[in-house]
Enzyme design. Structure first.
Site, PDB file in Angstrom:
ATOM      1  N   THR A   1      -8.100  -8.942 -13.774  1.00 39.27           N
ATOM      2  CA  THR A   1      -6.923  -9.329 -14.540  1.00 39.27           C
ATOM      3  C   THR A   1      -5.688  -8.701 -13.911  1.00 39.27           C
ATOM      4  O   THR A   1      -5.783  -7.942 -12.942  1.00 39.27           O
ATOM      5  CB  THR A   1      -7.012  -8.842 -16.009  1.00 39.27           C
ATOM      6  OG1 THR A   1      -6.810  -7.412 -16.032  1.00 39.27           O
ATOM      7  CG2 THR A   1      -8.362  -9.162 -16.621  1.00 39.27           C
TER       8      THR A   1
ATOM      9  N   LYS B   1      -3.614  -4.603  -9.848  1.00 40.71           N
ATOM     10  CA  LYS B   1      -2.833  -3.645  -9.067  1.00 40.71           C
ATOM     11  C   LYS B   1      -2.092  -2.616  -9.912  1.00 40.71           C
ATOM     12  O   LYS B   1      -1.490  -1.689  -9.369  1.00 40.71           O
ATOM     13  CB  LYS B   1      -1.812  -4.395  -8.207  1.00 40.71           C
ATOM     14  CG  LYS B   1      -2.403  -5.229  -7.100  1.00 40.71           C
ATOM     15  CD  LYS B   1      -1.334  -5.883  -6.262  1.00 40.71           C
ATOM     16  CE  LYS B   1      -0.795  -7.139  -6.903  1.00 40.71           C
ATOM     17  NZ  LYS B   1      -1.775  -8.251  -6.922  1.00 40.71           N
TER      18      LYS B   1
ATOM     19  N   GLU C   1      -9.733  -2.779  -3.001  1.00 37.74           N
ATOM     20  CA  GLU C   1      -9.376  -3.421  -1.731  1.00 37.74           C
ATOM     21  C   GLU C   1      -8.523  -4.667  -1.943  1.00 37.74           C
ATOM     22  O   GLU C   1      -7.581  -4.924  -1.195  1.00 37.74           O
ATOM     23  CB  GLU C   1     -10.651  -3.777  -0.967  1.00 37.74           C
ATOM     24  CG  GLU C   1     -10.426  -4.410   0.393  1.00 37.74           C
ATOM     25  CD  GLU C   1      -9.830  -3.436   1.407  1.00 37.74           C
ATOM     26  OE1 GLU C   1      -8.608  -3.538   1.669  1.00 37.74           O
ATOM     27  OE2 GLU C   1     -10.583  -2.583   1.909  1.00 37.74           O
TER      28      GLU C   1
ATOM     29  N   ASP D   1       5.737  -7.573  -6.594  1.00 36.91           N
ATOM     30  CA  ASP D   1       4.315  -7.540  -6.243  1.00 36.91           C
ATOM     31  C   ASP D   1       4.112  -6.945  -4.849  1.00 36.91           C
ATOM     32  O   ASP D   1       3.205  -6.146  -4.630  1.00 36.91           O
ATOM     33  CB  ASP D   1       3.734  -8.954  -6.315  1.00 36.91           C
ATOM     34  CG  ASP D   1       2.216  -8.943  -6.168  1.00 36.91           C
ATOM     35  OD1 ASP D   1       1.552  -8.299  -6.993  1.00 36.91           O
ATOM     36  OD2 ASP D   1       1.711  -9.554  -5.206  1.00 36.91           O
TER      37      ASP D   1
ATOM     38  N   LYS E   1       2.219  -3.389  -3.520  1.00 41.65           N
ATOM     39  CA  LYS E   1       1.248  -3.321  -2.419  1.00 41.65           C
ATOM     40  C   LYS E   1       1.637  -2.274  -1.392  1.00 41.65           C
ATOM     41  O   LYS E   1       0.778  -1.516  -0.914  1.00 41.65           O
ATOM     42  CB  LYS E   1       1.115  -4.693  -1.767  1.00 41.65           C
ATOM     43  CG  LYS E   1       0.496  -5.739  -2.689  1.00 41.65           C
ATOM     44  CD  LYS E   1       0.465  -7.122  -2.059  1.00 41.65           C
ATOM     45  CE  LYS E   1      -0.164  -8.147  -2.991  1.00 41.65           C
ATOM     46  NZ  LYS E   1      -0.182  -9.504  -2.437  1.00 41.65           N
TER      47      LYS E   1
END
Length: 816
Positions: free
Chosen positions: A557, A581, A608, A680, A684
């Site tokens: 999710t 994340k 990952e 987003d 990362k």
């Protein structure tokens, strides 16, 4: 001479008695047989309850005894038609037993007291009645038989309730009876004996087995067979471990260890008489007589496995006596055990620290209170002076023991045991191991017994197979693809990797589908829609309460609340595989805590797919840093969505239309603004920076957005409307790059402890220039990769690809 003992289930009904007699008849063809019979299943408990009720003045004992008498009458009637003259005589003999039991209980009722002597007499009617029934039916067979009252053979002292056997007298009496009775079949009631005055005594728990062993030793029997409802001793309790299997051959010592630690097929006193004589002991199944069973012998062939079996004792309490006043002072242990002995409290396990600062003993939970009183009274002076602490009981514990004679020749067994338990979050409270190394005992929480025994059975008996239990949250676009992949690959995983991967639960925001044996992965969508409703908190408790071995929580999710349960699960040694994340990009303190919990509780935390879907970006970065390399600079295109959009936007159709296409093809987050705003990608790059060893917060990331502010207001549909309204802005960005001979790429950068994300014009020849479709790429410049970066490149978006990355993390977690 052969001695065959039949337990309560073997004579619980007319049908079962016939099966038992068929086994005896077959054995009698090979030589004389002594058949030892237990009470019909449940009878002894009913007699005890009747006696206790009578002592309390409760007249219900009469109905209990009436029902017992009727049950036995009906059993005999099924075996012997009532129309026969002899049957009436036998029914009368049987009725007399229960008339005597009723008379005895009437006396107890009148006195309001049930002594141990009276209770022994009352309990004896169970075996007397069952053996009379069996003897009656045996008389109709061709084998010449005789009923033998065990009280005429087995002599004990007068310790009612658990009498001690006078073996010399028992042997003499048995030898005399044998000389005077040439019949090929003796039928003997188990459990009961008599003292020197002829008073009825009983032989304690497992007494019928003990009767059989005593007679086998007295007769120097060829063998002793214990017929029960299981096919021998098992490598573990089959009620707890489905893959438990029978042990074909085992030594007396190993059988005694397993029996002591809860293997209820045998009881330790049973083995002593036949072990001393070297008489083989078979454990066989009345209901599957052709099964091999278990042969217990003096020197069995060397077992193929190092460990013979795993057993457990529940309902344990640890009593810990400690204090500085114990150090160097002799006599404390003697006083402790003497105090317990005076209260007739059995000590199951003993450990002592080498500093002599503490002694720890394990006792049955029901003995804990009187034990605490006795020990505190014994050491009252030392406790008052502060030299010793008052006794501290620890409740709700159990012992799990590994048993095997081969363990003494194999180093690393203890390490393997502790490692297997540790990886599954099973905390060990105490350890005991004898110098013979036949047994390694660990004390754990009672709630962890099922998990612990399965983990150890898997480690020592199923080296080629490991069960993995998945709890999957979020069966949406990526999650459904993951479930499809798992369904296809389950046979391959079992055959090639030895992993039995089971999806135990699937949950979405409304419902939760659960099956501890593994869900059917072809029917889950329909079943989930009909499943009970469940909140995230309830789902978390489900995972913890099930306490299954090798549990993995799979978060597919983008839900911040889901990321909030990671810490609770890691602290319970539940591994985490996260597509989400949020946790890894949250406050650094929270990120660091999750990493710390993962190490502390031996639970994997793998994510990952947080960066680059299935690309091995985080794995490569971890390999670099673990091998001592230092990452100096990273440059990356980390959004498959943005790369797809800018590779497909050429001004010939609206920018908003290209974004809609990306969303329709599954490349964007559920809310595409997370992709296009750069947040987003910022998540990362911060994850990569942290994995590279950098302490960094989201506020430290410079986000250079290319979207007009109006595009970020309102809901998703408003976002598309505003993009269409600002088409000229996007066309201008494209034209500027094209005029310069460059391409637009949304790039994440990290260097010298600083990070930024934003839209860039990339010139030909750059590693990012030819990036096509939805691909991602990361360039690592490190102390080793100086002149030319290490490049990881490939598809970085899409449900199928992302699901495969989650799948790979599951396999990594399962194999650790």
């Amino acid at each position: 001479m052969q001695v065959l003992k039949f337990g309560g289930t073997s004579v619980a009904s007319a049908e079962n008695i016939q099966k038992s007699l068929a086994i005896v008849a077959q054995a009698a063809e090979k030589g004389p047989v002594v058949m030892v019979v237990s009470a019909l299943g449940g009878t002894t408990d009913a007699l005890i309850n009747a006696g206790k009720a009578a002592a309390k003045g409760d007249a219900s004992y009469r109905e209990t005894l009436k029902q017992l008498a009727e049950r036995h009458r009906m059993t005999l009637q099924e075996l012997e038609p009532a129309s026969e003259f002899m049957a009436e005589i036998h029914q009368a003999e049987l009725a007399m037993q229960f008339n005597e039991a009723t008379t005895l209980c009437n006396g107890v009722f009148a006195l309001g007291e049930l002594s141990n002597r009276t209770l022994d007499k009352l309990m004896s009617y169970g075996e007397l009645a069952s053996s009379l029934i069996v003897a009656t039916v045996a008389g109709h067979h061709d084998v010449e038989s005789v009923w033998v009252d065990a009280r005429k053979l087995i002599r004990t002292n007068s310790r009612f309730g658990f009498a001690e056997v006078d073996m010399a007298t028992t042997q003499k009496k048995t030898a005399i009876f044998k000389e005077n009775h040439p019949q090929r079949l003796w039928i003997v009631p188990g459990f009961i004996a008599a003292d020197a005055h002829g008073a009825t005594t009983t032989l304690g728990r497992g007494g019928s087995d003990y009767t059989a062993a005593l007679l086998a030793a007295a007769l120097d029997a060829e063998k002793l067979e214990i017929w029960t409802d299981v096919s021998g001793m098992m490598t573990a309790d089959p009620r707890l471990v489905r893959s438990a299997r029978p042990i074909a051959r085992i030594s007396y010592q190993e059988a005694m260890e397993l029996s002591h630690f809860g293997a209820k097929v045998l009881y330790p006193p049973t083995i002593q008489p036949v072990m001393q004589r070297g008489i083989p002991l078979w454990i066989k199944n009345t209901f599957a007589p052709n099964d091999y069973g278990t042969l217990v012998e003096v020197e069995p062939p060397r077992a193929a496995t190092v460990v013979q079996g795993i057993s457990s004792i529940g309902n344990l309490t640890l009593l810990n006596l400690e204090g500085s006043g114990m150090v160097g002072i002799p006599g404390f242990s003697k006083r402790l055990f003497a105090a317990l002995a005076r209260e007739r409290i059995n000590v199951i396990l003993i450990t002592q620290s080498s500093s002599e600062h503490s002694i720890c003993v394990g006792v049955n939970a029901q003995d804990a209170a009187p034990a605490q009183v006795a020990v505190d009274e014994e050491f009252a002076t030392e406790i008052a002076a502060g030299r010793i602490e008052p006794l501290r009981p620890e409740k709700d514990l159990a012992i799990v023991a590994l048993v095997g004679e081969n363990m003494k020749d194999h180093p690393g067994i203890s390490g393997k045991l502790f490692g297997a338990l540790g990886q599954n979050g099973v905390n060990i409270r105490a350890i005991a191991q004898g110098a013979s190394e036949k047994n390694i005992s660990t004390v754990i929480r009672a709630a962890d017994v099922r998990k612990a025994i399965n983990v150890l059975h898997e480690a020592f008996f199923e080296a080629t197979k490991k069960q993995v239990n998945l709890f999957i949250l979020g069966p949406g676009n990526v999650g459904s693809k993951l479930l499809e992949q798992l369904a296809r690959q389950q046979p391959h995983l079992l055959e090639k990797l030895g992993l039995q991967v089971r999806v135990v639960a699937i949950a979405n925001s409304r419902h939760c589908l659960v099956d501890e044996n593994g869900l059917d992965l072809t029917a889950w969508p329909e079943e989930l829609a009909q499943a009970p409703k469940q909140t995230l908190e309830e789902f978390t408790q489900l995972i913890i309460s099930r306490n299954l071995r090798n549990s993995i929580f799979v978060d597919v999710t983008a839900n911040p609340a889901a990321a909030g349960i990671y810490a609770d699960l890691l602290a319970k040694s539940v591994a985490i595989v996260a597509c989400n994340k949020v946790a890894a990009s949250s406050d650094y303190a929270h990120y660091a805590r999750l990493k710390s919990l993962s190490k502390e509780f031996n639970a994997s935390y793998l994510f990952e797919t947080n960066v680059g879907a299935a690309l091995p970006i985080i794995g490569t970065l971890n390999d670099l840093t673990r091998s001592g390399d230092v990452v100096r600079r990273m440059e990356a295109v980390l959004s498959g969505t943005l790369n797809f959009v800018f590779n497909n936007y050429d001004g010939s159709r609206p920018f908003a239309e290209v974004v809609r296409q990306a969303q329709a093809e599954g490349y964007t987050e559920p809310d595409p603004r997370l992709d296009l705003s750069g947040s987003d990608v910022a998540r990362k790059i911060i994850i990569l920076a942290r994995e590279a060893g950098q302490v960094m917060e989201m506020a430290d990331i410079e986000i250079e957005t290319f979207l007009p502010p109006a595009c970020l207001a309102g809901d998703v549909e408003a976002f598309y409307i505003q993009m269409a309204a600002h088409e000229a802005h996007f066309k201008a960005l494209y034209d500027a790059a094209t005029t310069a001979g460059k391409r637009l790429k949304f790039v994440a950068r990290y260097a010298d402890g600083r990070a930024a994300v934003g839209l860039q014009q990339v010139a030909p020849g750059h590693d990012l220039y030819d990036l096509r479709g939805k691909d991602n790429v990361v360039l690592f410049n490190t102390d080793r990769y100086v002149d030319q970066p290490l490049v990881v490149k490939g598809a970085g978006a899409g449900a199928e690809v992302t699901a495969s990355g989650v799948f790979a993390d599951i396999i990594r977690a399962a194999r650790l």
